[in-house]
Design an enzyme around this catalytic site. Structure first.
Site, PDB file in Angstrom:
ATOM      1  N   HIS A 305       0.850  -1.186   0.000  1.00 61.02           N
ATOM      2  CA  HIS A 305       0.000   0.000   0.000  1.00 61.02           C
ATOM      3  C   HIS A 305       0.884   1.233   0.000  1.00 61.02           C
ATOM      4  O   HIS A 305       1.944   1.228   0.632  1.00 61.02           O
ATOM      5  CB  HIS A 305      -0.905   0.017   1.244  1.00 61.02           C
ATOM      6  CG  HIS A 305      -2.046   0.960   1.119  1.00 61.02           C
ATOM      7  ND1 HIS A 305      -1.927   2.302   1.424  1.00 61.02           N
ATOM      8  CD2 HIS A 305      -3.309   0.773   0.684  1.00 61.02           C
ATOM      9  CE1 HIS A 305      -3.084   2.887   1.192  1.00 61.02           C
ATOM     10  NE2 HIS A 305      -3.942   1.996   0.737  1.00 61.02           N
ATOM     11  N   ASP A 363      -7.941  -5.391   0.138  1.00 57.02           N
ATOM     12  CA  ASP A 363      -8.454  -6.234  -0.946  1.00 57.02           C
ATOM     13  C   ASP A 363      -8.043  -7.692  -0.815  1.00 57.02           C
ATOM     14  O   ASP A 363      -8.539  -8.543  -1.545  1.00 57.02           O
ATOM     15  CB  ASP A 363      -7.959  -5.693  -2.302  1.00 57.02           C
ATOM     16  CG  ASP A 363      -8.603  -4.358  -2.634  1.00 57.02           C
ATOM     17  OD1 ASP A 363      -9.799  -4.215  -2.361  1.00 57.02           O
ATOM     18  OD2 ASP A 363      -7.914  -3.465  -3.145  1.00 57.02           O
TER      19      ASP A 363
HETATM   20  N1  CMC Z   1       4.146  -7.561  -4.805  1.00 57.46           N
HETATM   21  C1  CMC Z   1       5.478  -7.515  -4.981  1.00 57.46           C
HETATM   22  N2  CMC Z   1       6.233  -6.415  -4.818  1.00 57.46           N
HETATM   23  C2  CMC Z   1       5.592  -5.291  -4.461  1.00 57.46           C
HETATM   24  C3  CMC Z   1       4.204  -5.252  -4.252  1.00 57.46           C
HETATM   25  C4  CMC Z   1       3.474  -6.447  -4.434  1.00 57.46           C
HETATM   26  N3  CMC Z   1       2.159  -6.468  -4.259  1.00 57.46           N
HETATM   27  N4  CMC Z   1       3.832  -4.008  -3.906  1.00 57.46           N
HETATM   28  C5  CMC Z   1       4.966  -3.278  -3.890  1.00 57.46           C
HETATM   29  N5  CMC Z   1       6.023  -4.051  -4.221  1.00 57.46           N
HETATM   30  C6  CMC Z   1       7.433  -3.642  -4.250  1.00 57.46           C
HETATM   31  C7  CMC Z   1       7.750  -2.818  -5.493  1.00 57.46           C
HETATM   32  O1  CMC Z   1       8.180  -3.636  -6.561  1.00 57.46           O
HETATM   33  C8  CMC Z   1       8.854  -1.916  -4.978  1.00 57.46           C
HETATM   34  O2  CMC Z   1      10.038  -2.681  -4.921  1.00 57.46           O
HETATM   35  P1  CMC Z   1      11.482  -1.990  -5.220  1.00 57.46           P
HETATM   36  O3  CMC Z   1      11.660  -0.979  -4.116  1.00 57.46           O
HETATM   37  O4  CMC Z   1      12.446  -3.106  -5.170  1.00 57.46           O
HETATM   38  O5  CMC Z   1      11.353  -1.346  -6.571  1.00 57.46           O
HETATM   39  C9  CMC Z   1       8.429  -1.631  -3.532  1.00 57.46           C
HETATM   40  O6  CMC Z   1       7.659  -2.768  -3.147  1.00 57.46           O
HETATM   41  C10 CMC Z   1       7.603  -0.357  -3.367  1.00 57.46           C
HETATM   42  O7  CMC Z   1       6.480  -0.464  -4.230  1.00 57.46           O
HETATM   43  P2  CMC Z   1       5.891   0.747  -5.088  1.00 57.46           P
HETATM   44  O8  CMC Z   1       5.315   0.216  -6.343  1.00 57.46           O
HETATM   45  O9  CMC Z   1       6.912   1.827  -5.191  1.00 57.46           O
HETATM   46  O10 CMC Z   1       4.761   1.222  -4.101  1.00 57.46           O
HETATM   47  P3  CMC Z   1       3.542   2.144  -4.462  1.00 57.46           P
HETATM   48  O11 CMC Z   1       3.212   2.878  -3.235  1.00 57.46           O
HETATM   49  O12 CMC Z   1       3.825   2.951  -5.678  1.00 57.46           O
HETATM   50  O13 CMC Z   1       2.377   1.117  -4.846  1.00 57.46           O
HETATM   51  C11 CMC Z   1       0.564  -0.411  -4.643  1.00 57.46           C
HETATM   52  C12 CMC Z   1       1.398   0.697  -3.961  1.00 57.46           C
HETATM   53  C13 CMC Z   1      -0.655  -0.714  -3.782  1.00 57.46           C
HETATM   54  C14 CMC Z   1       0.101   0.071  -6.016  1.00 57.46           C
HETATM   55  C15 CMC Z   1       1.456  -1.673  -4.781  1.00 57.46           C
HETATM   56  O14 CMC Z   1       1.848  -2.137  -3.505  1.00 57.46           O
HETATM   57  C16 CMC Z   1       0.744  -2.785  -5.563  1.00 57.46           C
HETATM   58  O15 CMC Z   1       0.782  -2.798  -6.795  1.00 57.46           O
HETATM   59  N6  CMC Z   1       0.087  -3.761  -4.842  1.00 57.46           N
HETATM   60  C17 CMC Z   1      -0.690  -4.794  -5.512  1.00 57.46           C
HETATM   61  C18 CMC Z   1      -2.042  -4.264  -5.937  1.00 57.46           C
HETATM   62  C19 CMC Z   1      -2.973  -4.048  -4.763  1.00 57.46           C
HETATM   63  O16 CMC Z   1      -3.133  -4.906  -3.910  1.00 57.46           O
HETATM   64  N7  CMC Z   1      -3.645  -2.889  -4.766  1.00 57.46           N
HETATM   65  C20 CMC Z   1      -4.650  -2.532  -3.740  1.00 57.46           C
HETATM   66  C21 CMC Z   1      -4.181  -1.391  -2.897  1.00 57.46           C
HETATM   67  S1  CMC Z   1      -5.164  -1.141  -1.420  1.00 57.46           S
HETATM   68  C22 CMC Z   1      -6.778  -0.825  -1.878  1.00 57.46           C
HETATM   69  C23 CMC Z   1      -6.998   0.157  -2.944  1.00 57.46           C
HETATM   70  O17 CMC Z   1      -6.284   1.138  -3.138  1.00 57.46           O
HETATM   71  O18 CMC Z   1      -7.966  -0.022  -3.667  1.00 57.46           O
END
Ligand code: CMC
Length: 435
Positions: A305, A363
């Site tokens: 998140h 989720d």
């Molecule tokens: N699986 C594997 N690696 C992950 C995941 C994941 N679900 N989420 C983040 N990471 C890694 C990402 O690759 C990055 O690694 P590195 O630092 O080595 O590059 C690090 O963690 C930070 O991630 P980010 O993409 O910079 O984080 P963000 O804040 O931009 O993204 C997020 C947040 C929710 C989009 C992301 O965690 C994600 O894609 N999660 C899966 C989708 C999901 O469950 N979404 C629902 C969110 S909560 C409810 C809602 O908003 O509706």
């Protein structure tokens, strides 16, 4: 507070005001930066940007805290109801019994759709995703309800808010009925908000239908948890759309579109698809390895998140609910729930997830409950949209009344070609045609 931040740049120095909220990190005011020093700020994804002041929802991502108008989500989940929470988010205070009765009555009596709207549903192909239908139909409400479109009239805004909250379940259920070729079921004003939704989704005109109180309460609770979440992608979309003066129905349609993506509300559907693909606990390590592989776009859906760097408090509540709901509905040994628990256990012990503070989000477990309630996977994000409509509408209303509100107009760091002269096509070389 009169604290200032001092910024030194090659163009000179300036003092920037520090704005303090009631809780959470303070924000450095940068609105004069461009005028004074000719600099922009660069923050892709708005990681360090507060786009507005808001008094609706507070999140402490480090501690895993979520408050609606100051009330902890755990207390609201335990003691409140979705419509009471809707009132709280919209009006700022918990209602008295008579205020709640009146509000419930108003919402109940706005559930019908204009009959002509039915033709819109018929225009969609039978296998259209219900979210696609929602975006279209909710946007089209502005073509029907002209008497609540003056955004500068508080009463118009209120009526539009009530209509959106009330009609969303009717639209959602009709989207589903259209996809399975069954007749639409009209709203039943004698039922609760979620009881009515369940009936509109699952009843058929030829059979009596009894609302299952376990399903009704479970859905109500999930809706409380999803009702608002401060400036997330869909809410920010609603605010940006609204900042131009667009009507509320159009703004909420834009929020639904933003919610649909798998990184946001679409994640609940993606979690179920992922769990089904994993299939058995033996295959979990393979998927964990894929999630960790930078070359593989796969992510563990329902994990991570932007704000929570701790267990999402909503996920904690839903996880507990899963045990109770599955027990009551006789699906206690749902293999997908077992698989989800195992996946969580393995991920939380893995260095990759520990280091990045990736925890289950709201989720991760919600789909398991929806499944137990016999809600088809394609409707999971629609359920989220129904609940989040309350937050979108509350945030939209707050934005309209904010004296500091201006059209949202971000700038950019331009990295394209510098100015150059047009080359006539006869003498243009292939290298000058950009790919
Ligand atoms: N699986 C594997 N690696 C992950 C995941 C994941 N679900 N989420 C983040 N990471 C890694 C990402 O690759 C990055 O690694 P590195 O630092 O080595 O590059 C690090 O963690 C930070 O991630 P980010 O993409 O910079 O984080 P963000 O804040 O931009 O993204 C997020 C947040 C929710 C989009 C992301 O965690 C994600 O894609 N999660 C899966 C989708 C999901 O469950 N979404 C629902 C969110 S909560 C409810 C809602 O908003 O509706």
């Amino acid at each position: 507070m009169n604290d200032k931040a001092r910024l030194t740049t090659p163009h000179g120095e300036t003092e920037l005001p520090i704005h303090e909220g009631t809780m959470g990190p303070a924000a450095i005011g940068i609105d004069r930066l461009y005028r004074e020093l000719h600099y922009l700020t660069y923050d892709p994804g708005f990681v360090s940007t507060a786009a507005c002041k808001s008094a609706i929802t507070f999140i402490d991502g480090e501690q895993g805290v979520l408050l609606y108008r100051g009330y902890p989500i755990e207390q609201l989940a335990e003691q409140s109801s979705f419509l009471e929470v809707a009132y709280l988010l919209l009006y700022g205070e918990l209602p008295t019994q008579s205020q709640l009765d009146e509000f419930s009555d108003i919402i109940t009596h706005h559930t019908m759709l204009n009959e002509n709207l039915r033709d819109f549903f018929r225009g969609f192909y039978h296998d259209a995703h219900p979210m696609a239908i929602m975006v279209g139909v909710v946007g089209s409400l502005s073509a029907f309800y002209h008497d609540s479109l003056d955004i500068h009239d508080p009463r118009h805004r209120e009526i539009a808010a009530h209509r959106l909250i009330a009609k969303m379940p009717t639209i959602a259920a009709a989207s589903y009925k259209h996809s399975i070729g069954e007749p639409f079921i009209y709203p039943d004003n004698s039922l609760s908000y979620t009881g009515n939704l369940l009936k509109m989704m699952f009843a058929v005109p030829s059979e009596p239908y009894e609302v299952d109180p376990v399903a009704e309460r479970a859905l109500d609770l999930i809706f409380i948890l999803h009702a608002d979440h401060e400036q997330n992608a869909s809410t920010s979309t609603v605010r940006v759309a609204g900042s131009s003066g667009a009507n509320p129905f159009a703004c909420i349609a834009s929020g639904i579109a933003a919610l649909w993506g798998p990184a946001h509300g679409g994640a609940n559907e993606a979690v179920l698809t992922m769990l089904e693909e994993i299939g058995t606990p033996e295959r979990i390590p393979e998927f964990i390895a894929r999630a960790k592989d930078r070359k593989d776009p796969f992510r563990l859906m329902g994990f991570g998140h932007r704000v929570y760097k701790n267990y999402d408090p909503r996920a904690r509540i839903i996880r507990k609910m899963c045990h109770e709901v599955l027990d009551k509905l006789g699906d206690a040994n749902d293999p997908l729930f077992e698989l989800a628990l195992k996946l969580e256990e393995i991920a939380l012990a893995d260095e990759y997830f520990i280091e990045r503070k990736l925890y289950p989000n709201v989720d991760f477990y919600s789909g398991i409950i929806y499944r137990a309630l016999k809600i088809p996977t394609k409707l999971f994000t629609v359920m989220f949209a129904i609940a989040r409509t309350v937050g979108w509408v509350a945030q939209w209303m707050e934005m309209i009344q904010d004296p500091e509100q201006r059209i949202s107009r971000p700038r950019q760091l331009y990295v394209g070609p510098v100015q150059r002269d047009y080359v006539p096509i006869e003498i243009r070389k292939a290298s000058e045609v950009s790919s």
